[in-house]
Write a protein that holds these residues in place. Structure first.
Motif, PDB file in Angstrom:
ATOM      1  N   ILE A   3      57.350  33.108  29.719  1.00 53.98           N
ATOM      2  CA  ILE A   3      57.699  34.492  30.043  1.00 53.98           C
ATOM      3  C   ILE A   3      56.459  35.380  30.014  1.00 53.98           C
ATOM      4  CG2 ILE A   3      59.114  36.462  29.389  1.00 53.98           C
ATOM      5  CD1 ILE A   3      60.685  34.062  30.428  1.00 53.98           C
ATOM      6  N   PHE A   4      55.619  35.175  29.006  1.00 52.86           N
ATOM      7  CA  PHE A   4      54.390  35.973  28.882  1.00 52.86           C
ATOM      8  C   PHE A   4      53.466  35.711  30.072  1.00 52.86           C
ATOM      9  CE2 PHE A   4      51.028  37.353  25.522  1.00 52.86           C
ATOM     10  CZ  PHE A   4      50.774  38.483  26.286  1.00 52.86           C
ATOM     11  N   ALA A   5      53.260  34.422  30.401  1.00 49.23           N
ATOM     12  CA  ALA A   5      52.391  34.082  31.529  1.00 49.23           C
ATOM     13  C   ALA A   5      52.952  34.614  32.838  1.00 49.23           C
ATOM     14  CB  ALA A   5      52.210  32.570  31.608  1.00 49.23           C
ATOM     15  N   LEU A   6      54.270  34.557  32.973  1.00 51.84           N
ATOM     16  CA  LEU A   6      54.917  35.083  34.177  1.00 51.84           C
ATOM     17  C   LEU A   6      54.673  36.583  34.312  1.00 51.84           C
ATOM     18  CD1 LEU A   6      56.916  34.950  36.561  1.00 51.84           C
ATOM     19  CD2 LEU A   6      58.773  35.093  34.902  1.00 51.84           C
ATOM     20  N   ALA A   7      54.810  37.320  33.230  1.00 57.99           N
ATOM     21  CA  ALA A   7      54.610  38.766  33.273  1.00 57.99           C
ATOM     22  C   ALA A   7      53.163  39.119  33.606  1.00 57.99           C
ATOM     23  CB  ALA A   7      55.010  39.385  31.936  1.00 57.99           C
ATOM     24  N   VAL A   8      52.220  38.421  32.961  1.00 57.84           N
ATOM     25  CA  VAL A   8      50.801  38.714  33.211  1.00 57.84           C
ATOM     26  C   VAL A   8      50.423  38.371  34.641  1.00 57.84           C
ATOM     27  CG1 VAL A   8      48.438  38.151  32.540  1.00 57.84           C
ATOM     28  CG2 VAL A   8      50.203  38.398  30.783  1.00 57.84           C
ATOM     29  N   ALA A   9      50.860  37.194  35.120  1.00 55.15           N
ATOM     30  CA  ALA A   9      50.528  36.782  36.488  1.00 55.15           C
ATOM     31  C   ALA A   9      51.141  37.722  37.514  1.00 55.15           C
ATOM     32  CB  ALA A   9      50.992  35.349  36.733  1.00 55.15           C
ATOM     33  N   ALA A  10      52.348  38.210  37.245  1.00 49.74           N
ATOM     34  CA  ALA A  10      52.992  39.150  38.169  1.00 49.74           C
ATOM     35  C   ALA A  10      52.235  40.472  38.226  1.00 49.74           C
ATOM     36  CB  ALA A  10      54.433  39.378  37.748  1.00 49.74           C
ATOM     37  N   ILE A  11      51.703  40.909  37.091  1.00 51.29           N
ATOM     38  CA  ILE A  11      50.923  42.149  37.060  1.00 51.29           C
ATOM     39  C   ILE A  11      49.603  41.976  37.807  1.00 51.29           C
ATOM     40  CG2 ILE A  11      49.674  43.740  35.541  1.00 51.29           C
ATOM     41  CD1 ILE A  11      51.875  43.250  33.455  1.00 51.29           C
ATOM     42  N   LEU A  12      48.941  40.834  37.623  1.00 49.74           N
ATOM     43  CA  LEU A  12      47.643  40.602  38.244  1.00 49.74           C
ATOM     44  C   LEU A  12      47.753  40.375  39.749  1.00 49.74           C
ATOM     45  CD1 LEU A  12      46.024  38.262  35.560  1.00 49.74           C
ATOM     46  CD2 LEU A  12      45.596  40.695  35.922  1.00 49.74           C
ATOM     47  N   GLY A  13      48.892  39.854  40.181  1.00 50.74           N
ATOM     48  CA  GLY A  13      49.063  39.599  41.609  1.00 50.74           C
ATOM     49  C   GLY A  13      49.043  38.110  41.907  1.00 50.74           C
ATOM     50  N   PRO A  14      49.674  37.691  43.015  1.00 45.15           N
ATOM     51  CA  PRO A  14      49.788  36.267  43.328  1.00 45.15           C
ATOM     52  C   PRO A  14      48.472  35.647  43.799  1.00 45.15           C
ATOM     53  CG  PRO A  14      50.765  37.590  45.085  1.00 45.15           C
ATOM     54  CD  PRO A  14      50.381  38.538  43.998  1.00 45.15           C
ATOM     55  N   SER A  15      47.907  34.806  42.973  1.00 46.50           N
ATOM     56  CA  SER A  15      46.741  34.001  43.351  1.00 46.50           C
ATOM     57  C   SER A  15      46.558  32.914  42.309  1.00 46.50           C
ATOM     58  CB  SER A  15      45.471  34.848  43.473  1.00 46.50           C
ATOM     59  OG  SER A  15      44.916  35.128  42.212  1.00 46.50           O
ATOM     60  N   PHE A  16      45.944  31.816  42.716  1.00 46.58           N
ATOM     61  CA  PHE A  16      45.704  30.706  41.799  1.00 46.58           C
ATOM     62  C   PHE A  16      44.744  31.125  40.689  1.00 46.58           C
ATOM     63  CE2 PHE A  16      43.573  26.630  40.709  1.00 46.58           C
ATOM     64  CZ  PHE A  16      44.683  25.938  40.273  1.00 46.58           C
ATOM     65  N   THR A  17      43.754  31.933  41.028  1.00 47.62           N
ATOM     66  CA  THR A  17      42.805  32.423  40.024  1.00 47.62           C
ATOM     67  C   THR A  17      43.502  33.272  38.974  1.00 47.62           C
ATOM     68  OG1 THR A  17      41.014  32.408  41.651  1.00 47.62           O
ATOM     69  CG2 THR A  17      40.685  33.730  39.673  1.00 47.62           C
ATOM     70  N   ASN A  18      44.429  34.116  39.409  1.00 47.74           N
ATOM     71  CA  ASN A  18      45.156  34.966  38.461  1.00 47.74           C
ATOM     72  C   ASN A  18      46.087  34.150  37.572  1.00 47.74           C
ATOM     73  OD1 ASN A  18      43.903  37.271  39.353  1.00 47.74           O
ATOM     74  ND2 ASN A  18      45.548  37.849  40.752  1.00 47.74           N
TER      75      ASN A  18
END
Length: 303
Positions: A149-164
């Protein structure tokens, strides 16, 4: 006393070498651990030799080549041994280059999180006081949120990319290493040999470098091995739900692209990359469990 130092150093080196040999023999004689090591060697070999196994014919080898004239081809199709996706992507190409993407993700996240966690855990364990309390309260906040859940929230904030996705996993996974390192420091600094070194006048830094850090590395190594598999599992989940670029050679992206065809019998686009994710996570968990048993003296009599 100076004349005996080389002898003591040589004896310590021999003890370490003997212990390393015992750990290696324990790993190789454990059937499940040996199976995990074989799978890891095969997967790492596929990642390392990906340019030779599936030579890229596009500028970016991590981008899936598209053959729009050969979409939804089943396994065994000439030129596409594992079939193609709905978008004409070659499944074998995605599986092979996806192993390199997974290796890159695991190594970066584990390396970064181990360094951050060990540094913060060491500061908390050695300095103590209000600094320890403040750092551990931050760790508690991070640990109170499920990793996915934490990783999902952070990745969603940063935007869709493999680096993010990699960045979000680094933000999430460091806390467990900080907690482990702090606990090990508190435990080891109460031992007799550390107390003796302190009485003899050794500096705090030398005690940490020579006595605490090497002995605290065992649970860190075990956790890092387990995380090598867990990171790919979480990262593939984030890619599956669309938080990575579409069209890249990554197992989670392949599973996502192939899910629409499962109901109509086109199982291969999701099955083969899903199997690779399963094997990767299984192998590192098997080796991590075996490494924990081999390095933990409390299990020595049980092996």
């Amino acid at each position: 006393m100076a004349m005996t130092d080389p002898i003591l150093s040589e004896s310590a080196a021999k003890v370490r070498l003997r212990r390393q040999g015992e750990v290696l023999r324990s790993l190789m004689t454990n059937p499940t651990t040996a199976l995990g090591m074989i799978i890891i060697i095969l997967l790492l070999g596929m990642a390392i030799f990906a340019p030779y196994l599936m030579p890229p014919n596009i500028p970016d080898p991590y981008q899936m080549p598209r053959d729009w004239g050969a979409t939804r081809m089943p396994p065994g199709t000439p030129g596409h041994p594992l079939g193609t996706t709905n978008q004409g992507g070659d499944v074998l190409y995605g599986v092979v280059w996806g192993s390199r993407s997974s290796l890159q993700m695991s190594l970066i996240v584990v390396s970064v999180t181990v360094v951050i966690g060990v540094v913060i855990g060491s500061i908390a364990g050695i300095v103590g006081g209000w600094i320890d309390e403040a750092l551990m309260r931050v760790v508690d906040i991070f640990l109170s949120i499920p990793e996915l859940i934490f990783a999902l929230a952070v990745a969603a904030i940063l935007g869709p990319s493999f680096t993010n996705i990699i960045l979000s996993l680094c933000i999430v996974f460091w806390v467990k290493y900080a907690r482990i390192m702090r606990a090990q420091i508190i435990l080891i600094r109460q031992s007799d040999y550390v107390q003796a070194a302190r009485v003899m006048g050794d500096s705090r830094f030398n005690i940490f470098r020579r006595d605490i850090l090497p002995n605290a590395s065992t649970p860190i190594a075990v956790q890092a091995t387990l995380d090598m598999g867990n990171i790919v599992l979480v990262g593939a989940t984030l890619s599956f739900i669309g938080l990575s670029e579409s069209g890249i050679a990554e197992w989670g992206v392949l599973v996502s692209e192939g899910q629409a065809g499962i109901a109509s019998g086109r199982w291969w686009a999701s099955t083969f990359p899903g199997l690779m994710i399963f094997l990767w996570a299984l192998a590192f968990n098997l080796v991590g469990d075996g490494l924990r048993d081999a390095l933990d003296p409390r299990t020595e009599g049980k092996r």
